[in-house]
Design a protein around this motif. Sequence first.
Motif, mmCIF file in Angstrom:
data_model
loop_
_atom_site.group_PDB
_atom_site.id
_atom_site.type_symbol
_atom_site.label_atom_id
_atom_site.label_comp_id
_atom_site.label_asym_id
_atom_site.label_seq_id
_atom_site.Cartn_x
_atom_site.Cartn_y
_atom_site.Cartn_z
ATOM 1 N N SER A 55 0.888 -1.131 0.069
ATOM 2 C CA SER A 55 -0.061 0.068 -0.058
ATOM 3 C C SER A 55 0.930 1.321 -0.175
ATOM 4 O O SER A 55 2.132 1.102 0.264
ATOM 5 C CB SER A 55 -0.863 0.004 1.049
ATOM 6 O OG SER A 55 -0.242 0.132 2.391
ATOM 7 N N TYR A 300 -9.748 -9.680 0.826
ATOM 8 C CA TYR A 300 -8.729 -9.819 -0.111
ATOM 9 C C TYR A 300 -8.361 -11.475 -0.025
ATOM 10 O O TYR A 300 -7.994 -11.815 -1.462
ATOM 11 C CB TYR A 300 -7.616 -8.758 0.283
ATOM 12 C CG TYR A 300 -6.289 -8.975 -0.343
ATOM 13 C CD1 TYR A 300 -6.150 -8.980 -1.966
ATOM 14 C CD2 TYR A 300 -5.181 -9.714 0.112
ATOM 15 C CE1 TYR A 300 -4.846 -9.252 -2.654
ATOM 16 C CE2 TYR A 300 -4.094 -9.936 -0.622
ATOM 17 C CZ TYR A 300 -4.047 -9.571 -1.794
ATOM 18 O OH TYR A 300 -2.736 -9.958 -2.252
ATOM 19 N N GLN A 303 -10.166 -13.622 -1.784
ATOM 20 C CA GLN A 303 -10.384 -13.262 -3.413
ATOM 21 C C GLN A 303 -8.883 -13.848 -4.031
ATOM 22 O O GLN A 303 -9.232 -14.567 -5.106
ATOM 23 C CB GLN A 303 -10.533 -12.114 -3.674
ATOM 24 C CG GLN A 303 -10.783 -11.600 -5.111
ATOM 25 C CD GLN A 303 -11.902 -12.343 -5.634
ATOM 26 O OE1 GLN A 303 -13.187 -12.291 -5.135
ATOM 27 N NE2 GLN A 303 -11.870 -13.058 -6.744
ATOM 28 N N ASN A 307 -9.371 -16.715 -7.059
ATOM 29 C CA ASN A 307 -8.790 -16.133 -8.439
ATOM 30 C C ASN A 307 -7.703 -17.326 -8.652
ATOM 31 O O ASN A 307 -7.675 -17.634 -9.861
ATOM 32 C CB ASN A 307 -7.839 -14.731 -8.324
ATOM 33 C CG ASN A 307 -8.789 -13.563 -8.294
ATOM 34 O OD1 ASN A 307 -9.957 -13.944 -8.736
ATOM 35 N ND2 ASN A 307 -8.394 -12.488 -8.175
ATOM 36 N N THR A 378 -4.619 -9.778 -7.791
ATOM 37 C CA THR A 378 -5.898 -9.561 -6.791
ATOM 38 C C THR A 378 -5.751 -8.327 -6.251
ATOM 39 O O THR A 378 -6.534 -7.541 -6.139
ATOM 40 C CB THR A 378 -6.068 -10.579 -5.842
ATOM 41 O OG1 THR A 378 -6.016 -11.917 -6.672
ATOM 42 C CG2 THR A 378 -7.147 -10.583 -5.328
ATOM 43 N N THR A 379 -4.654 -7.810 -5.781
ATOM 44 C CA THR A 379 -4.384 -6.520 -5.114
ATOM 45 C C THR A 379 -4.866 -5.509 -6.129
ATOM 46 O O THR A 379 -5.261 -4.356 -5.847
ATOM 47 C CB THR A 379 -2.888 -6.230 -4.828
ATOM 48 O OG1 THR A 379 -2.567 -7.177 -3.709
ATOM 49 C CG2 THR A 379 -2.653 -4.778 -4.327
ATOM 50 N N GLN A 380 -4.607 -5.540 -7.417
ATOM 51 C CA GLN A 380 -4.976 -4.642 -8.470
ATOM 52 C C GLN A 380 -6.490 -4.552 -8.613
ATOM 53 O O GLN A 380 -7.029 -3.667 -9.335
ATOM 54 C CB GLN A 380 -4.420 -5.003 -9.803
ATOM 55 C CG GLN A 380 -2.844 -4.675 -9.532
ATOM 56 C CD GLN A 380 -2.021 -5.030 -11.106
ATOM 57 O OE1 GLN A 380 -1.721 -6.283 -11.016
ATOM 58 N NE2 GLN A 380 -2.291 -4.356 -11.992
ATOM 59 N N GLY A 381 -7.225 -5.400 -8.016
ATOM 60 C CA GLY A 381 -8.662 -5.526 -8.053
ATOM 61 C C GLY A 381 -9.177 -6.582 -9.152
ATOM 62 O O GLY A 381 -10.504 -6.638 -9.503
ATOM 63 N N GLY A 383 -10.799 -10.198 -10.839
ATOM 64 C CA GLY A 383 -11.485 -11.067 -10.263
ATOM 65 C C GLY A 383 -11.164 -12.308 -11.453
ATOM 66 O O GLY A 383 -10.388 -12.220 -12.166
ATOM 67 N N PHE A 418 -6.491 -1.961 -14.278
ATOM 68 C CA PHE A 418 -6.552 -2.178 -13.050
ATOM 69 C C PHE A 418 -5.025 -1.907 -12.353
ATOM 70 O O PHE A 418 -4.048 -2.528 -11.985
ATOM 71 C CB PHE A 418 -6.574 -3.596 -12.791
ATOM 72 C CG PHE A 418 -8.046 -4.133 -13.245
ATOM 73 C CD1 PHE A 418 -8.786 -4.334 -12.028
ATOM 74 C CD2 PHE A 418 -8.159 -4.695 -14.314
ATOM 75 C CE1 PHE A 418 -10.229 -4.730 -12.486
ATOM 76 C CE2 PHE A 418 -9.392 -5.367 -14.752
ATOM 77 C CZ PHE A 418 -10.317 -5.218 -13.541
#
Length: 432
Positions: A55, A300, A303, A307, A378-381, A383, A418
Amino acid sequence: MAAVSHAPETESARRQDPGPAALRRQDPELADILSGELTRQSTTLQLIAAENFTSPAVLAALGSPLANKYAEGYPGARYHGGCEIADVAERVAVERAKALFGAEHVNVQSHSGSSAVLAAYAALLRPGDTVLAMGLPFGGHLTHGSRENFSGRWFDFVGYGVEAESGLIDYEQVRALARAHRPKAVVCGSISYPRHIDYALFREIADEAGAHLIADAAHPMGLVAGGAAPNPVPYADIVCATTHKVLRGPRGGMILCGGGLAERVDRAVFPFTQGGAQMHTIAAKAVAFGEAATPAFTGYAHQVVANAKALAGALAERGLEVVTGGTDTHLITVDPAPLGVEGRAARGRLAAAGMVLDTCALPHPDARGLRLGTAAVTTQGMGEAEMTRIASLFAGVLTDETDPRSAREEVRELAGRFPPYPGSESRGGAGA
């Protein structure tokens, strides 16, 4: 090559502005290099299982004034003065990690996962001791007995493997080897094993052999924090982990153990294997532990696994052999041989198309496969829908059905939707 400014006012200017603008003004050559790396990360797919995006708050802590502080020793017992604030930062990191993982003691000073493993061995072993760990051809780490590493030179390693057909850990072999060799320590953990490890069974095997149990949980520890993987802390004498990977913290390590081993572990880290603690990194670890304790991180972590399962399934549908038939974690190991390409060549083709990943050992003799992970995307969003698209690009490039240049443009478009640090380019960098 850009010139570095040495104007008289540079000294005062750098002290007034410790941010990215100062780097751009003082050293434009390095500023361009860092900007280039941000562009690389933002326009390609980061599928290396051991990488992630921190982050902005973690990056801010890494670039904080704590980078200036020497702090050998531990809070309340430093070898340097002026550690009052550093002590508070380290105590916060330790308490957050203890709460996050349910550990009685945590050492957050290890500079890396490898140095954490070195300290664990130093706390429990003596040179020449026998250690049972996953063999390197089956996914063991360099610190699990490589002759090129301190571990293989100082200790007598015995390697266990996986079942030939399933690719799963052969627990009966582990038990038989433990009985035969009576190791001083049993190590469970891997750099490419995509399934959950049965820590309770490893504990049983270690106890039967009179051995310590060391869990090298560098890969799954972020999933543990998010409740998406079993926790080794209740079972292992010592747990070694990294603070990057799925955990999304700074590059570094940590060691978790029971109170009875706390002093031995701390002394094995400092002064036995390391010098001064990197206080800016420890502060960044504290930030990451705080982030990992939130409901958002729990979502997260789950996910990430969803993913990975989707990507593994889609790759299998497109003809790649997925080792163990799937995954329980963020990590996927595949053999591209059914598509007519060897692992190293496959990595090169995929890199040309903007898909960045690693090769790894496979259970088959002298074979190299591909290791990839879903933590960063996945951190980038992204799916499950994006995982299906990635699998299509992946297989298309390896079968020559998709031109690498065409795939590269698709990858650039997907990554652009993303971005890891939205708006960072307009501000001059991720830390701006």
